[in-house]
Motif scaffolding. Structure first.
Motif: not given
Length: 452
Positions: A306-311, A378-390
């Motif tokens: 879910h987080f990866f798709k959001t990213f 926005k960029r911090v939010w995207l980094l957070h989305r990607l962090a929880f994709s792992f």
């Protein structure tokens, strides 16, 4: 028989006329060669001892009126002379202005013409001086004065026209310089962008367009992290600029953020502000939704996907587009802005709290300051989305003040941040950019090292 001859009426009239004419001749000669004071003294003399009527027909009141007329004529002549003097000076001023204007750009004909005009006016001034010394009376002072005033106004108008043309020329020159500098600035910006792309070839997020969930690795996270750090530094620089413009004490502000820190260079105090912004923006990063609301996903695998798709959906969108589809991001922006920008700071920057009030009401101002913050969020939010994709998700860490420097977990935020010859065992003054761990991969945090 009486032979005495009595004067006749005819003889008496002739004698009276002869005396009057002779008196006028004397007065005219005195006016032509004498001074004003002399004429006044003569008039006073005649007033003190008026000519008695001895049968010759001379009237005292008529002589007094003629003396007053003479004073008026003298005064009018002097005023006419002064008017001609002022007009000549104005002409010299106009000629000199033309002479200066003809020098740049160089105009030999204009210079020669202006030089001749100056010489002619100097000659005219010499003639006026001789008229003054010789007490020459002006036969028509009223007309002379009017013509002199007209000449003076024409000279002033000519001077203003010359100065106006000069200012227009300077304005055109400045406009051309501004245009040239703008072109140079655009070229420099283009060169800077080209250099940045060569230094960080993987910086743009467009390189992640073909990224798949199965191929996700820490290198992708480092790319997005660099993107976020660059945005954080842009906002921090803008914030410091606004503080300096508003008259803030930068030293005192930096000391309040990191008390007791000693900096290698004065401009290194910007890292204290960068540390503050990072501390606020990454607060709650270890929680799935920055601890702003409850989690709704239960299974780990489903959550990561879910987080990866959001990213992937958000990385190419603008902050405004993300807001329309993700209200959670709007709450994140609102909370972080209110924490980063203190009310006193905002009031000193803009003179009011309008931006704060708009954000509290769910709207967003269109200002450069907020737009820069918006992009950073926005960029911090995207980094957070990607962090929880792992799997497991990336974790965040920072080091405390006074910790011994370790090249495994840390890197100096500045090159040559400390002198190894002076400091055998460097210590951390404060963390600027937090570090991250993804499985066994460690992404070093950036720290500022202490001088002590």
């Amino acid at each position: 028989m009486d032979y005495s001859v009595k004067p006749s009426a005819t003889n008496t009239s002739n004698v009276t006329g002869l005396v009057r004419n002779f008196t006028k001749v004397l007065r005219f000669k005195a006016t032509g060669v004498g001074s004003k004071d002399r004429i006044i003294r003569k008039s006073t003399k005649f007033q003190d001892k008026p000519i008695k009527d001895s049968g010759l027909g001379v009237n005292g009141s008529e002589s007094f009126e003629e003396d007053e007329d003479e004073k008026v004529r003298i005064r009018a002549s002097i005023e006419a002379l002064l008017s001609k003097l002022f007009a000549s000076v104005s002409s010299i001023k106009a000629s000199y202005a033309q002479l200066q204007s003809s020098q740049s750009p160089y105009d030999p004909d204009g210079i020669q013409s202006a030089d001749e005009m100056v010489i002619n006016e100097l000659k005219h001034l010499s003639e006026l001086k001789q008229c003054y010394l010789k007490k020459t009376m002006d036969p028509a002072p009223e007309v002379t004065q009017l013509l002199a005033e007209i000449q003076e106004q024409r000279s002033l108008l000519k001077t203003y026209e010359i100065m106006g043309k000069k200012f227009e020329s300077q304005l055109k020159l400045q406009d051309s310089e501004i245009t040239f500098l703008r072109e140079k600035l655009e070229e420099s910006d283009e060169q800077n962008r080209s250099i940045e792309q060569r230094l960080n070839p993987s910086e743009p997020l467009s390189v992640l367009d073909n990224l798949h969930f199965s191929g996700l690795n820490p290198t992708h996270f480092i790319t997005v992290l660099r993107h976020a750090v660059k945005s954080i530094r842009s906002f921090t620089k803008l914030m410091i600029d606004e503080m300096e413009t508003s008259g803030w004490d930068i030293d005192a502000a930096a000391d309040s953020i990191e008390p007791g820190s000693v900096y290698w260079k004065p401009n290194h105090k910007c890292f204290a502000f960068e540390s503050f912004v990072c501390r606020v923006m990454f607060d709650g990063f270890q929680c799935t939704n920055f601890a702003l609301f409850k989690d709704s996903l239960a299974k780990q695998e489903k959550q990561n996907l879910h987080f990866f798709k959001t990213f992937m959906e958000m990385k190419s969108k603008t902050p405004q587009e993300i807001l329309r589809h993700n209200p959670e991001f709007g709450r994140f922006v609102r909370v972080k802005y209110l924490d980063v920008v203190h009310p006193k700071m905002e009031f000193s920057f803009f003179g009011d709290l309008n931006q704060r009030n708009l954000i509290n009401s769910g709207r967003y101002p269109e200002t450069k300051f907020f737009s820069t913050f918006f992009e950073m969020a926005k960029r911090v939010w995207l980094l957070h989305r990607l962090a929880f994709s792992f799997d497991p998700q990336a974790s965040i860490f920072q080091v405390k003040k006074g910790c011994r420097f370790s090249e495994v977990y840390m890197e100096s935020v500045v090159e040559n941040g400390f002198d190894e010859a002076q400091i055998i065992s460097p210590r951390v003054s404060f963390t600027v950019i937090p570090g991250f761990k993804i499985g066994k991969t460690v992404i070093q945090c950036q720290v500022y090292l202490s001088m002590a």
